[in-house]
Enzyme design. Structure first.
Site, short mmCIF file in Angstrom:
data_model
loop_
_atom_site.label_atom_id
_atom_site.label_comp_id
_atom_site.label_asym_id
_atom_site.label_seq_id
_atom_site.Cartn_x
_atom_site.Cartn_y
_atom_site.Cartn_z
N HIS A 68 -2.44 3.34 -1.14
CA HIS A 68 -1.28 4.15 -0.85
C HIS A 68 -1.58 5.62 -1.12
O HIS A 68 -2.50 5.96 -1.88
CB HIS A 68 -0.09 3.69 -1.70
CG HIS A 68 0.43 2.36 -1.28
ND1 HIS A 68 1.55 1.80 -1.84
CD2 HIS A 68 0.01 1.48 -0.34
CE1 HIS A 68 1.80 0.64 -1.28
NE2 HIS A 68 0.87 0.42 -0.36
N GLU A 70 0.01 7.87 -2.84
CA GLU A 70 0.16 8.24 -4.24
C GLU A 70 -1.07 7.81 -5.05
O GLU A 70 -1.55 8.56 -5.91
CB GLU A 70 1.42 7.59 -4.84
CG GLU A 70 2.70 7.96 -4.12
CD GLU A 70 3.07 7.02 -2.97
OE1 GLU A 70 4.27 6.97 -2.63
OE2 GLU A 70 2.20 6.33 -2.41
N CYS A 96 6.42 2.89 -4.04
CA CYS A 96 6.64 1.47 -4.30
C CYS A 96 6.42 1.20 -5.79
O CYS A 96 6.03 2.09 -6.55
CB CYS A 96 5.66 0.64 -3.47
SG CYS A 96 3.95 0.74 -4.02
N CYS A 99 2.74 1.92 -7.03
CA CYS A 99 2.50 3.36 -7.21
C CYS A 99 3.32 3.91 -8.37
O CYS A 99 2.85 4.78 -9.10
CB CYS A 99 2.80 4.10 -5.92
SG CYS A 99 1.61 3.73 -4.62
#
Length: 140
Positions: A68, A70, A96, A99
């Protein structure tokens, strides 16, 4: 937030393009976008396993080849020896739960996101922290 959108254009994900920018003391310290790890064949070539298996958004993240945005921003800061403690992370999409856990342990103190992403575990985890979370609203 415009920088997060620009960073998201680098994404190689077939399902969603996400960008993240880490800022500390008004300076950009790292950026990240979602996609396969460096040196690994991108989903644009291999196809999306989650898509092939009809996995709904927000489920079975472990089946994805990519990281992801992040995660990539935090990893980039670590790779170059830049502390994330006290930083703000700007994201095109609300982080999410995976993260969010990384953001908590990276001692990031503020999350600013554009698009809402439903993840009740992320919300629950954030309630136990002092991390400020704000949805960005573009002023006219």
């Amino acid at each position: 937030m415009e920088m997060t959108k620009l960073t998201a254009t680098r994404s190689s994900c077939l399902r969603r393009h996400v960008g993240a920018v880490l800022v500390k003391e008004t300076r950009v310290i790292a950026t990240g976008y979602n996609g396969a790890p460096a040196g690994v064949t991108h989903c644009e070539v291999t196809g999306c396993l989650r898509q092939k298996l009809n996995v709904p958004s927000g489920q079975r993240h472990e089946l994805c080849r990519g990281l992801h945005a992040e995660q990539n921003a935090i990893i980039q800061a670590a790779l170059y020896g830049v502390s994330t403690e006290g930083a703000t992370i700007y994201c095109t999409t609300k982080p999410c739960s995976i993260c969010t856990k990384m953001i908590i342990n990276a001692k990031i103190t503020k999350i600013v996101y554009g698009e809402y992403y439903e993840d009740s575990l992320a919300d629950e985890l954030l309630k136990d922290t002092d991390i400020r979370i704000l949805q960005y609203k573009k002023e006219m």
